[in-house]
Design an enzyme around this catalytic site. Structure first.
Site, PDB file in Angstrom:
ATOM      1  N   SER A 251      14.308 -19.454  74.868  1.00  0.00           N
ATOM      2  CA  SER A 251      15.229 -18.592  74.145  1.00  0.00           C
ATOM      3  C   SER A 251      14.550 -18.009  72.901  1.00  0.00           C
ATOM      4  CB  SER A 251      16.495 -19.383  73.792  1.00  0.00           C
ATOM      5  OG  SER A 251      17.533 -18.537  73.386  1.00  0.00           O
TER       6      SER A 251
ATOM      7  N   ASP B 192      22.355 -14.820  81.782  1.00  0.00           N
ATOM      8  CA  ASP B 192      22.205 -16.239  82.130  1.00  0.00           C
ATOM      9  C   ASP B 192      23.195 -17.107  81.367  1.00  0.00           C
ATOM     10  OD1 ASP B 192      21.230 -16.413  79.560  1.00  0.00           O
ATOM     11  OD2 ASP B 192      19.186 -16.955  80.104  1.00  0.00           O
TER      12      ASP B 192
ATOM     13  N   HIS C 193      21.066 -20.258  81.304  1.00  0.00           N
ATOM     14  CA  HIS C 193      20.222 -20.442  80.130  1.00  0.00           C
ATOM     15  C   HIS C 193      19.802 -21.898  79.943  1.00  0.00           C
ATOM     16  CE1 HIS C 193      18.555 -18.615  76.553  1.00  0.00           C
ATOM     17  NE2 HIS C 193      19.036 -19.600  75.791  1.00  0.00           N
TER      18      HIS C 193
END
Length: 394
Positions: free
Chosen positions: A121, A318, A362
């Site tokens: 991320s 995601d 994610h």
């Protein structure tokens, strides 16, 4: 396989994350959750691996400064010019024990010890910022700081110290959840989380989840319950300050960062991205297998309209990051069509090696629904890629 090199790994967490300095990571590792502790796995493989703790809400610049101080040891220097610009303290915390003191030294063969950065991320954006500052420093900081008082990070001259950067679902071009009405809600959520966590931070339980906002005076002193509630200050920080992760995640913030961060011709770049939505009723709807709580965010992202989106393809996500944003920085050189398990000779330096979209949300890149063996093999493949390509020395 035969390694062409075996450089250390630096794991960089994303927003709301934590590293090895926080005791939470000992119980529930950010990279691995309840499956495989990636840091320990690499160490068992004979690969030095560290996971610095960065502020969960701080900007890419501030995070780069924090990573640098932890890897080499010393006091965090956010820069004289940067501190004056944003009205913050120039210096942060002091780290007495360097996590990776061998970085930049020579090995037994006289070769430079580089690092492999793996960022999940916003950790991917933070790693790119660190690399840029290590290489070229900051002209703004050099212009206002006495050379004897200048952090080596801002002096630059450490070009060639990074071998590879692998990003996992990173918001290279921003993310839609901080834009429009959804963005207002996101900022409010961040503000509330900060207020709640400050109640924890005022006690000896701070190492459980540390906001690390000392430089803005937003970390209360131990047992200072009188000043524990800083709602007004946090609201101002989240909504009006551009020195935050929230601003860096906007389209404009990401664009400004990409204009400053270059693609280096001696670094191997790898990009992984996921999508866990499917088309339904004219929008993108989260899969029922996606990680709980964040699928609510994915639901709203899948229904955003222009002008809150660059285009409607950005609805695919995601649950946190728009799949399109996680490809690579806009305008950066790239190579597509790569397959998992390819011979590393197919990977090129100085370009983004972009892998196909994966059926992952994610948190899958942190271990969600991956399984112990599958998750471990994923990171072993990453290391196979980055250690199977030749070192590029300038």
């Amino acid at each position: 396989m035969t390694y062409q090199n075996k450089y250390p790994v630096v794991l960089l967490h994303g927003m709301f994350g934590f590293g090895q300095q926080q005791i939470t990571n000992d119980v529930l590792p950010y990279f691995g959750l309840w499956t495989t502790d990636v840091r320990k796995m690499f160490i068992d493989m004979g690969v030095p691996c560290v996971a610095p703790s960065m502020g969960p809400f701080t900007s890419a610049w501030n995070r780069a400064c924090e990573i640098y101080a932890q890897l080499f040891g010393g006091t965090v220097d956010y820069g004289k010019a940067h501190a004056e610009k944003y009205g913050m303290n120039r210096y942060g915390r002091t780290y007495h024990n360097a996590l990776l003191p061998q970085w930049g030294t020579k090995d037994e063969n006289g070769d430079l010890i580089k690092i492999n950065i793996i960022g999940h991320s916003f950790g991917g954006v933070s790693g790119r910022m660190l690399t840029e500052l290590m290489s070229y420093g900051s002209e703004e900081e050099r212009a206002v700081t006495d050379p004897d008082d200048l952090s080596p990070l801002f002096a630059g001259g450490h070009d060639g110290w990074v071998h590879s950067i692998t990003t996992l679902a990173s918001p290279h071009n921003g993310m839609s959840s901080v834009e429009g009405k959804v963005g207002v809600a996101m900022r409010q959520i961040c503000r509330v989380i900060c207020d709640v966590m400050n109640v924890l931070d005022v006690t000896p339980l701070r190492p459980v989840y540390d906001l690390q906002l000392d430089m803005y005076g937003l970390t209360p002193k131990y047992f200072d319950f009188k000043n524990v509630w800083k709602d007004k200050e946090f609201k101002d920080y989240m909504f009006n300050n551009k020195d935050t992760i929230v601003y860096d995640l906007t389209y404009q913030g990401a664009k400004e960062a990409n204009e400053k961060i270059t693609t280096h011709d001696d670094i191997y770049y790898f990009s992984y991205r996921g999508c866990r939505t499917f088309p339904a009723l004219g929008a993108e709807t989260p899969s029922p297998l996606s990680f709980p709580i964040i699928n609510v965010l994915g639901f709203f992202m899948g229904r955003q309209k222009e002008p809150d989106l660059p285009d409607l393809s950005w609805r695919k996500n995601d649950m946190v990051i728009n799949t399109a944003s996680a490809e690579c920085p806009d305008g950066a050189p790239r190579v597509d069509g790569l397959l998992s398990g390819m011979d590393p000779k197919h990977y090129k330096p100085g370009v983004w090696n972009v892998f196909p979209v994966e059926l992952k949300d994610h948190m899958s890149y942190c271990g969600w629904l991956m399984g112990k063996r599958g998750y471990a093999n994923f990171f072993k493949e990453i290391y196979r890629n980055v250690s199977g390509v030749p070192t590029i020395n300038k």
